[in-house]
Structure formats: structure tokens, C-alpha cells
Design an enzyme around this catalytic site. Sequence first.
Site, PDB file in Angstrom:
ATOM      1  N   GLN A  63       0.861  -1.184   0.000  1.00  0.00           N
ATOM      2  CA  GLN A  63       0.000   0.000   0.000  1.00  0.00           C
ATOM      3  C   GLN A  63       0.898   1.234   0.000  1.00  0.00           C
ATOM      4  OE1 GLN A  63      -1.903   2.308   3.119  1.00  0.00           O
ATOM      5  NE2 GLN A  63      -1.500   3.382   1.185  1.00  0.00           N
ATOM      6  N   GLY A 110      -5.626   8.959  -0.870  1.00  0.00           N
ATOM      7  CA  GLY A 110      -4.303   9.500  -0.639  1.00  0.00           C
ATOM      8  C   GLY A 110      -3.299   8.519  -0.068  1.00  0.00           C
ATOM      9  N   HIS A 111      -2.359   9.078   0.692  1.00  0.00           N
ATOM     10  CA  HIS A 111      -1.188   8.358   1.198  1.00  0.00           C
ATOM     11  C   HIS A 111      -1.566   7.206   2.119  1.00  0.00           C
ATOM     12  CE1 HIS A 111       3.040   8.010   2.317  1.00  0.00           C
ATOM     13  NE2 HIS A 111       2.738   8.148   3.598  1.00  0.00           N
ATOM     14  N   PHE A 112      -2.508   7.436   3.016  1.00  0.00           N
ATOM     15  CA  PHE A 112      -2.952   6.404   3.955  1.00  0.00           C
ATOM     16  C   PHE A 112      -4.276   5.821   3.450  1.00  0.00           C
ATOM     17  CE2 PHE A 112      -0.138   8.923   6.723  1.00  0.00           C
ATOM     18  CZ  PHE A 112       0.628   7.915   7.275  1.00  0.00           C
ATOM     19  N   ASP A 158      -1.473  10.170  -3.846  1.00  0.00           N
ATOM     20  CA  ASP A 158      -0.374  10.341  -2.894  1.00  0.00           C
ATOM     21  C   ASP A 158       0.694  11.248  -3.509  1.00  0.00           C
ATOM     22  OD1 ASP A 158       1.736  10.053  -1.122  1.00  0.00           O
ATOM     23  OD2 ASP A 158       1.578   7.873  -0.991  1.00  0.00           O
TER      24      ASP A 158
END
Length: 287
Positions: free
Chosen positions: A126, A263-265, A237
Amino acid sequence: MNSVFYKNLEVHNVNIAYRESGDNKNPTIVLLHGFPSSSHQYRKVLEQLANEFHLVAPDYPGFGNSDFPSTKDYEYTFDTIAETINSFLELKGIKRYALMIQDYGAPIGFRIATAHPKRVTAIINQNGNAYEEGLGNAWAGIRALWANRNENTENALLPAFSLEGLKWQYTHGTRNQESINPDTWHLDYLRLSRPNARTVHLNLFYDYQNNLKLYPKWQKYLRDNQPPLLIVWGKNDEFFPEGGAKAFKKDVKNIDYNIYDTGHFALEEDGKKIIAKIRRFMKKVIV
């Protein structure tokens, strides 16, 4: 819902906190977190997959609930952290496992995988990068630090440790910011506000350049060993954009490729979908 246990294990005089769930007779997934988080980022995975898998999520030294040794007592580099986490797994007696990697979890996980390729049954990725094309625009300030580490280039990165900067990391690129639990960045902010925390994390920012030098080695590991690979990637991201996910297709044949509009998480907004993917993937590839 399954029980998650909050445990500790001393590794070379450093207390490593970790979360564990599921029966250790089932296939193991080791969950390696990113910056600025901890095993807390995997709370949904630990709860929802424990009925079929054994899950272990350690906090790195200086992160989460693990010890935060001084820079005199512990060298904060990716080499050292990977050595600590590998020793943690060996002390736990975990000899065969899938790796779930995100952000910092990638350079740590790939160091472990290249050292012990036969132990790794699969990789769940991920937003964990291993290619130059996977480094996005948000690296500009860190690249300046690599080129010339001084007071100015360090100060330019300090907003990353602010409450607003941390909120941005969790909410940027999401479809609905109101779906992201604010406890995440508030918890990280408390940890990053500890004495000497910024120095430690600036050291890791600076050391990250050494990960790029290992990309060819990690790519060779992927080509030579062909671990089953699940990509569950947030495409918005700014640190690791979708190009980083696509790059894995060059080296891995058995790849389950999934991109999410977040996004990133990615687990924060699309945890339900991603966890369902992990369950199906693991049941398919782990015999």
C-alpha cells in the site's frame, strides 16, 4: 470483531511494542508501518483479518509505543531499523510470513526480504515504493536536504511535523476529508513533539537517500524470486504517486493490481475494500 493484544519484546536492549491478533497457526502477515505513524495505522486490518490470519504489527524504535532511545544509543537509519525488526521476528520465532508494506515499511521490508527471500510468502503493498518513478513532488524539500544538509534545509522541513502538516498527510487526496479519523494525526503529533524527535526524523529523512541506492537490488529480488504481489495503492499520494505502483509491473509477473481514488494512507478511507482484497489475495496465494 477479533481481539488485538498489545505486547512488548526486548530486542538488543530496545523495547519493541507490537500489536498481535489471530492464531499463530494460521498464515502470518507482518505489517510494517510508515511515517509518521505506527502500528495504529493497521488497526482495521488487525481486527478484521484475525479470524483467518495471524497478524503482527511492530512499532519501530522511536515510533508508536516502542522505546525512543537517544541518538547516542541507537543509530536511526533504515539499515538499523530493518536489523531491529528482523531480530524482532526471529525472537518471536516467525520464520515464514507475508509482508504488508507502506511508506517507510517498504525500505524496511525490502531489506528483510532481500536478506531472507525464502521466508517471504507474499507482499501486500500500500504505497510502498521501490522505483525512482514512484517518488513524487512532495520529495522536493527532502531532496534539497540530501543535496546540502544545513539549518535552512532542515528548517524548510519542519512544517511536516506541525499539526497542520500531519493533517495534510492524512487528508490530502482523499475523496472526503470528513471520513478520516483526526485521532490519527493528533496521535502522531504528540509523538513528534517529544524532545529530540525532530532530530531523529530529520536523520531518517536524510538517510532515505540510501534507499534509492538499493532500488536495483530490490528490483532484482522481485525478478529473481517473483513473490506474489498485491498492490492496493492510493493514486493521489503526493509522496508516492501511481507511477510507483505501475513500476512493479516491470519486474513482477504474479501481481494483483488495484488503484484507489484516495491519498497516502489508503486504509483510512478505503479500508473495507482493501481488507477484502487482502483476504482474497492471501487465501489464493498461500497454500
